[in-house]
Design a protein around this motif. Structure first.
Motif, mmCIF file in Angstrom:
data_model
loop_
_atom_site.group_PDB
_atom_site.id
_atom_site.type_symbol
_atom_site.label_atom_id
_atom_site.label_comp_id
_atom_site.label_asym_id
_atom_site.label_seq_id
_atom_site.Cartn_x
_atom_site.Cartn_y
_atom_site.Cartn_z
ATOM 1 N N SER A 122 0.363 -1.211 0.128
ATOM 2 C CA SER A 122 0.268 0.284 -0.456
ATOM 3 C C SER A 122 1.076 1.118 0.312
ATOM 4 C CB SER A 122 -0.923 -0.218 0.959
ATOM 5 O OG SER A 122 -1.672 1.266 1.403
ATOM 6 N N HIS A 166 1.839 3.184 3.514
ATOM 7 C CA HIS A 166 2.928 2.665 4.389
ATOM 8 C C HIS A 166 4.313 2.952 4.149
ATOM 9 C CE1 HIS A 166 5.441 1.516 0.838
ATOM 10 N NE2 HIS A 166 6.270 0.462 1.561
ATOM 11 N N ASP A 205 -0.639 -7.189 6.614
ATOM 12 C CA ASP A 205 -0.519 -7.103 5.290
ATOM 13 C C ASP A 205 -0.086 -8.058 4.241
ATOM 14 O OD1 ASP A 205 -0.688 -4.323 3.497
ATOM 15 O OD2 ASP A 205 0.877 -5.263 2.963
ATOM 16 N N ARG A 257 -2.769 -10.598 4.201
ATOM 17 C CA ARG A 257 -4.440 -9.830 3.022
ATOM 18 C C ARG A 257 -3.433 -10.555 1.594
ATOM 19 N NH1 ARG A 257 -6.636 -4.873 3.935
ATOM 20 N NH2 ARG A 257 -7.403 -5.745 5.380
ATOM 21 N N PHE A 307 -4.526 -6.352 12.071
ATOM 22 C CA PHE A 307 -4.897 -5.070 11.900
ATOM 23 C C PHE A 307 -5.552 -4.192 13.755
ATOM 24 C CE2 PHE A 307 -5.088 -5.311 7.453
ATOM 25 C CZ PHE A 307 -3.965 -5.244 6.636
ATOM 26 N N GLN A 350 -6.839 -0.028 6.591
ATOM 27 C CA GLN A 350 -6.654 -0.977 6.079
ATOM 28 C C GLN A 350 -7.948 -2.167 6.321
ATOM 29 O OE1 GLN A 350 -4.380 -2.228 3.821
ATOM 30 N NE2 GLN A 350 -4.050 0.224 3.872
ATOM 31 N N GLU A 382 -10.880 -0.286 3.882
ATOM 32 C CA GLU A 382 -10.657 -0.795 2.681
ATOM 33 C C GLU A 382 -11.211 -2.310 2.672
ATOM 34 O OE1 GLU A 382 -6.585 -0.415 1.255
ATOM 35 O OE2 GLU A 382 -6.546 2.061 0.984
ATOM 36 N N LYS A 383 -11.389 -3.287 3.589
ATOM 37 C CA LYS A 383 -12.120 -3.849 3.537
ATOM 38 C C LYS A 383 -13.579 -4.697 4.236
ATOM 39 C CE LYS A 383 -9.084 -6.585 1.387
ATOM 40 N NZ LYS A 383 -9.563 -6.853 -0.190
#
Length: 366
Positions: free
Chosen positions: A21, A24, A311, A314, A326, A359, A362-363
């Protein structure tokens, strides 16, 4: 003897969550080139009041590292791959002067450059001899005069020479003269290896060699040589793992080296290997946080490692594990209490916290 901390926290850029990402990058904090690394040999420590430091006739000093006649005026380190400007004849490191069209000293147009092998030979001989103390090999220590035929040897003071070389390397690295930095660090590593061979491994030597090898890994990474960078980082880890686990600075250095290997594996597409190194780093940081629960930087380190592992989870399709990682990181950072003077840590906490929350958002199902 307590081991010398090779990479104190301020000496290297803060490691960031994995490269999947763009966000980061914000957590990383400072640009690597803008962070002033610390010398693993403690050159900035006050000298022993009872000792008299020898003075270098060329102006170089192992405590202050002033510029001398063998220094490049651009990177301010010792000349490396000397290049003489045509027509003004001023000399700089080749990598430094190639970035200029006019001579930085006199302003003359640079029509070309020529290698100055004679001057470079002098610099190389100077490095070879710097920090060596000449003494006579005699059995009678009270003997005042030594015959010219007596064998003359050089007392090992590689720590003085090591501090000098590391400082020169750090100057060159900050000026983006990476090959110069790599050359000086390689000599320094060779010195320490030789001392380990002769005297055996000690915590101090392992700490110093781990530091220098990590710096060499940074040099290789900067020039795009990922294979060599991984090799140096792995060797650095090997030496740092031999050191006491209760030293916060060493455990931080060890975890950063593991994360850097993980990053290189991630860039190379080897996600399983990346996760393995990230997880090792996380375990090191969890143990350190247990030993020092009241140290905020340790909690921040754990949160960063949680972000890295989550991360890559995922990316591997392990969404449940990623979400848990997270969330754990967010919980740690939200419960972390910092003092008013910890401005730098607070900025880093907010940056990592923002990344972790992003994070999760976004999901979330829409």
């Amino acid at each position: 003897m307590k081991p010398v901390c090779p990479f104190v926290k301020a000496s290297r850029p803060e490691d960031a969550p994995p490269p999947s990402s763009r966000k980061h990058q914000k957590e990383a904090g400072a640009d690597p080139a803008s962070v002033s690394p610390k010398c693993p040999f403690g050159y900035d420590a006050p000298p022993d009041a009872g000792a008299i430091s020898p003075k270098c006739p060329l102006g170089y000093d192992s405590q202050t590292f002033k510029l001398g006649p063998l220094s490049c005026m651009i990177c301010q380190a010792l000349l490396f791959d000397c290049a003489k400007c045509v027509p003004c004849s001023h000399v700089f490191c080749k990598a430094c002067i190639l970035r200029f069209k006019d001579c930085p000293l006199c302003g003359a147009d640079i029509e070309g450059t020529e290698a100055d092998s004679n001057l470079q030979s002098i610099v190389d001989r100077f490095i070879e001899g710097h920090g060596r103390i000449k003494r006579s090999h005699v059995e009678n220590v009270d003997k005042e005069e030594v015959s010219a035929k007596e064998t003359v040897i050089y007392e090992d003071v590689s720590l003085e020479r090591g501090a000098f070389l590391v400082q020169q390397a750090m100057r060159a690295f900050r000026a983006q003269n990476v090959e110069s930095a790599k050359s000086r660090l390689s000599v320094c590593a060779e010195d320490i290896r030789d001392q380990i061979t002769r005297t055996g491994s000690t915590s101090e030597l392992c700490s110093q060699l781990g530091a220098v090898l990590g710096m060499l890994g940074d040099c290789c990474r900067a020039i795009g040589d990922a294979v060599s960078a991984v090799t140096y980082f792995e060797e650095s880890v090997g030496f740092l793992e031999k050191l006491p686990a209760d030293d916060m600075e060493i455990t931080h250095t060890l975890s950063v080296s593991l994360n850097k290997i993980g990053d290189l594996k991630y860039y190379d597409g080897d996600l399983q290997a990346a996760r393995s190194y990230y997880d090792r780093s996380l375990n090191v940081r969890r143990d350190a946080a247990k030993d020092s629960p009241d140290v905020p930087s340790q909690i921040l380190d754990v949160a960063v490692s949680l972000a890295k592992v989550a991360d890559v989870d995922r990316s591997l399709g392990n969404e449940n594990n990623a979400t848990q990682g997270f969330q754990e990181g967010i919980k740690l950072l939200e419960s972390l209490t910092l003092k008013s003077e910890d401005i730098g840590l607070e900025q880093r906490r907010q940056s990592v916290l923002e990344f972790l929350k992003t994070q999760l958002v976004e999901k979330e199902p829409k």
